[in-house]
Design a protein around this motif. Sequence first.
Motif, PDB file in Angstrom:
ATOM      1  N   THR A  49      78.532  82.192  34.021  1.00 38.88           N
ATOM      2  CA  THR A  49      79.667  81.483  34.594  1.00 38.88           C
ATOM      3  C   THR A  49      79.206  80.439  35.616  1.00 38.88           C
ATOM      4  N   THR A  50      80.094  79.522  35.925  1.00 37.54           N
ATOM      5  CA  THR A  50      79.827  78.537  36.972  1.00 37.54           C
ATOM      6  C   THR A  50      79.765  79.256  38.319  1.00 37.54           C
ATOM      7  N   MET A  51      78.676  79.043  39.046  1.00 41.29           N
ATOM      8  CA  MET A  51      78.526  79.767  40.311  1.00 41.29           C
ATOM      9  C   MET A  51      78.586  78.859  41.538  1.00 41.29           C
ATOM     10  N   VAL A  52      77.565  78.033  41.715  1.00 40.55           N
ATOM     11  CA  VAL A  52      77.476  77.243  42.943  1.00 40.55           C
ATOM     12  C   VAL A  52      77.373  75.758  42.598  1.00 40.55           C
ATOM     13  N   PRO A  53      78.258  74.947  43.191  1.00 40.69           N
ATOM     14  CA  PRO A  53      78.218  73.514  42.927  1.00 40.69           C
ATOM     15  C   PRO A  53      77.050  72.840  43.635  1.00 40.69           C
ATOM     16  N   LEU A  54      76.443  71.884  42.966  1.00 37.58           N
ATOM     17  CA  LEU A  54      75.446  71.031  43.608  1.00 37.58           C
ATOM     18  C   LEU A  54      76.173  69.735  43.962  1.00 37.58           C
ATOM     19  N   ASP A  55      76.961  69.841  45.013  1.00 28.93           N
ATOM     20  CA  ASP A  55      77.834  68.759  45.443  1.00 28.93           C
ATOM     21  C   ASP A  55      77.554  68.450  46.906  1.00 28.93           C
ATOM     22  N   SER A  56      78.517  67.876  47.584  1.00 25.74           N
ATOM     23  CA  SER A  56      78.302  67.492  48.981  1.00 25.74           C
ATOM     24  C   SER A  56      78.237  68.692  49.927  1.00 25.74           C
ATOM     25  N   ALA A  57      78.774  69.833  49.512  1.00 21.97           N
ATOM     26  CA  ALA A  57      78.763  71.028  50.368  1.00 21.97           C
ATOM     27  C   ALA A  57      78.715  72.298  49.504  1.00 21.97           C
ATOM     28  N   PRO A  58      77.551  72.601  48.943  1.00 19.84           N
ATOM     29  CA  PRO A  58      77.449  73.781  48.068  1.00 19.84           C
ATOM     30  C   PRO A  58      77.957  75.068  48.724  1.00 19.84           C
ATOM     31  N   GLU A  59      77.783  75.175  50.035  1.00 19.00           N
ATOM     32  CA  GLU A  59      78.162  76.409  50.735  1.00 19.00           C
ATOM     33  C   GLU A  59      79.665  76.658  50.709  1.00 19.00           C
ATOM     34  N   ASP A  60      80.467  75.640  50.386  1.00 17.43           N
ATOM     35  CA  ASP A  60      81.911  75.838  50.275  1.00 17.43           C
ATOM     36  C   ASP A  60      82.301  76.414  48.917  1.00 17.43           C
ATOM     37  N   MET A  61      81.395  76.321  47.948  1.00 18.93           N
ATOM     38  CA  MET A  61      81.639  76.811  46.593  1.00 18.93           C
ATOM     39  C   MET A  61      83.001  76.370  46.064  1.00 18.93           C
ATOM     40  N   ASN A  62      83.272  75.105  46.266  1.00 15.56           N
ATOM     41  CA  ASN A  62      84.485  74.484  45.754  1.00 15.56           C
ATOM     42  C   ASN A  62      84.116  73.759  44.464  1.00 15.56           C
ATOM     43  N   ILE A  63      84.511  74.331  43.322  1.00 17.47           N
ATOM     44  CA  ILE A  63      84.053  73.791  42.034  1.00 17.47           C
ATOM     45  C   ILE A  63      84.866  72.572  41.577  1.00 17.47           C
ATOM     46  N   PRO A  64      86.200  72.726  41.363  1.00 15.35           N
ATOM     47  CA  PRO A  64      86.920  71.586  40.788  1.00 15.35           C
ATOM     48  C   PRO A  64      87.345  70.584  41.859  1.00 15.35           C
ATOM     49  N   HIS A  65      86.503  69.611  42.129  1.00 14.09           N
ATOM     50  CA  HIS A  65      86.868  68.554  43.075  1.00 14.09           C
ATOM     51  C   HIS A  65      85.967  67.344  42.844  1.00 14.09           C
ATOM     52  N   ASP A  66      86.118  66.335  43.689  1.00 11.93           N
ATOM     53  CA  ASP A  66      85.374  65.094  43.518  1.00 11.93           C
ATOM     54  C   ASP A  66      84.296  64.920  44.584  1.00 11.93           C
ATOM     55  N   GLY A  67      83.441  65.885  44.735  1.00  9.86           N
ATOM     56  CA  GLY A  67      82.374  65.763  45.734  1.00  9.86           C
ATOM     57  C   GLY A  67      80.988  65.725  45.126  1.00  9.86           C
ATOM     58  N   TYR A  68      80.923  65.376  43.851  1.00  8.22           N
ATOM     59  CA  TYR A  68      79.647  65.394  43.130  1.00  8.22           C
ATOM     60  C   TYR A  68      79.026  63.996  43.084  1.00  8.22           C
ATOM     61  N   PRO A  69      77.737  63.929  42.737  1.00  6.04           N
ATOM     62  CA  PRO A  69      77.087  62.619  42.676  1.00  6.04           C
ATOM     63  C   PRO A  69      77.702  61.717  41.602  1.00  6.04           C
ATOM     64  N   VAL A  70      77.621  60.433  41.865  1.00  2.00           N
ATOM     65  CA  VAL A  70      78.117  59.417  40.925  1.00  2.00           C
ATOM     66  C   VAL A  70      76.930  58.585  40.453  1.00  2.00           C
ATOM     67  N   ALA A  71      76.787  58.462  39.145  1.00  2.00           N
ATOM     68  CA  ALA A  71      75.692  57.673  38.576  1.00  2.00           C
ATOM     69  C   ALA A  71      75.953  56.181  38.794  1.00  2.00           C
ATOM     70  N   ASP A  72      74.870  55.442  38.996  1.00  2.00           N
ATOM     71  CA  ASP A  72      75.012  53.992  39.185  1.00  2.00           C
ATOM     72  C   ASP A  72      75.113  53.274  37.835  1.00  2.00           C
ATOM     73  N   GLU A  73      75.068  51.960  37.896  1.00  2.00           N
ATOM     74  CA  GLU A  73      75.182  51.096  36.721  1.00  2.00           C
ATOM     75  C   GLU A  73      74.138  51.428  35.641  1.00  2.00           C
ATOM     76  N   ASN A  74      72.979  51.974  36.092  1.00  2.00           N
ATOM     77  CA  ASN A  74      71.905  52.320  35.150  1.00  2.00           C
ATOM     78  C   ASN A  74      71.906  53.795  34.759  1.00  2.00           C
ATOM     79  N   GLY A  75      72.934  54.512  35.161  1.00  2.00           N
ATOM     80  CA  GLY A  75      72.987  55.934  34.834  1.00  2.00           C
ATOM     81  C   GLY A  75      72.066  56.789  35.691  1.00  2.00           C
TER      82      GLY A  75
END
Length: 146
Positions: A49-75
């Motif tokens: 199962t999905t456990m820990v997000p690699l987002d702006s604050a992994p310690e919050d364990m908030n999965i469905p949100h918009d705090g994840y990295p965004v790829a640039d023009e080159n991916g």
Amino acid sequence: MFDTPKNIEHWEHFHGFPDGRDAQVPTMAQDVNHDGYIDLPETEPVSGTTMVPLDSAPEDMNIPHDGYPVADENGHYEYEVDVPLDKLQAKFKEAFGSTDLQLDKRVVYVHGVPADLKLPDSVKGDVMSYDAHTTLPIAAGKIVKA
Ligand SMILES: [Cu+2]
């Protein structure tokens, strides 16, 4: 990350089994409905199962949100964050009953394809208001101790 779908956010997490089973990366054998995609539900039998997000604050364990990295023009994107381990372990215990992250038993997933990519209806993976475009895996790797 290089060569990911460009200009979009990429959800990423470590996935695993709360019972400590050793999670594995998926293979094409996980494409059980043979639609050419390994969607999130199809990963669960081998990766857990999905456990820990690699987002702006992994310690919050908030999965469905918009705090994840965004790829640039080159991916491309880089991701690095300092995690307060005590906070993460406390949150992890709330969710999975243990403070032991067992990183050697987990698999990292990177997700996300463009919203306008046509996917067959057989591709599943809605999480709250996010659909399979957000959750479709694009890469997976076993965590190994450096
Ligand atoms: Cu994930």
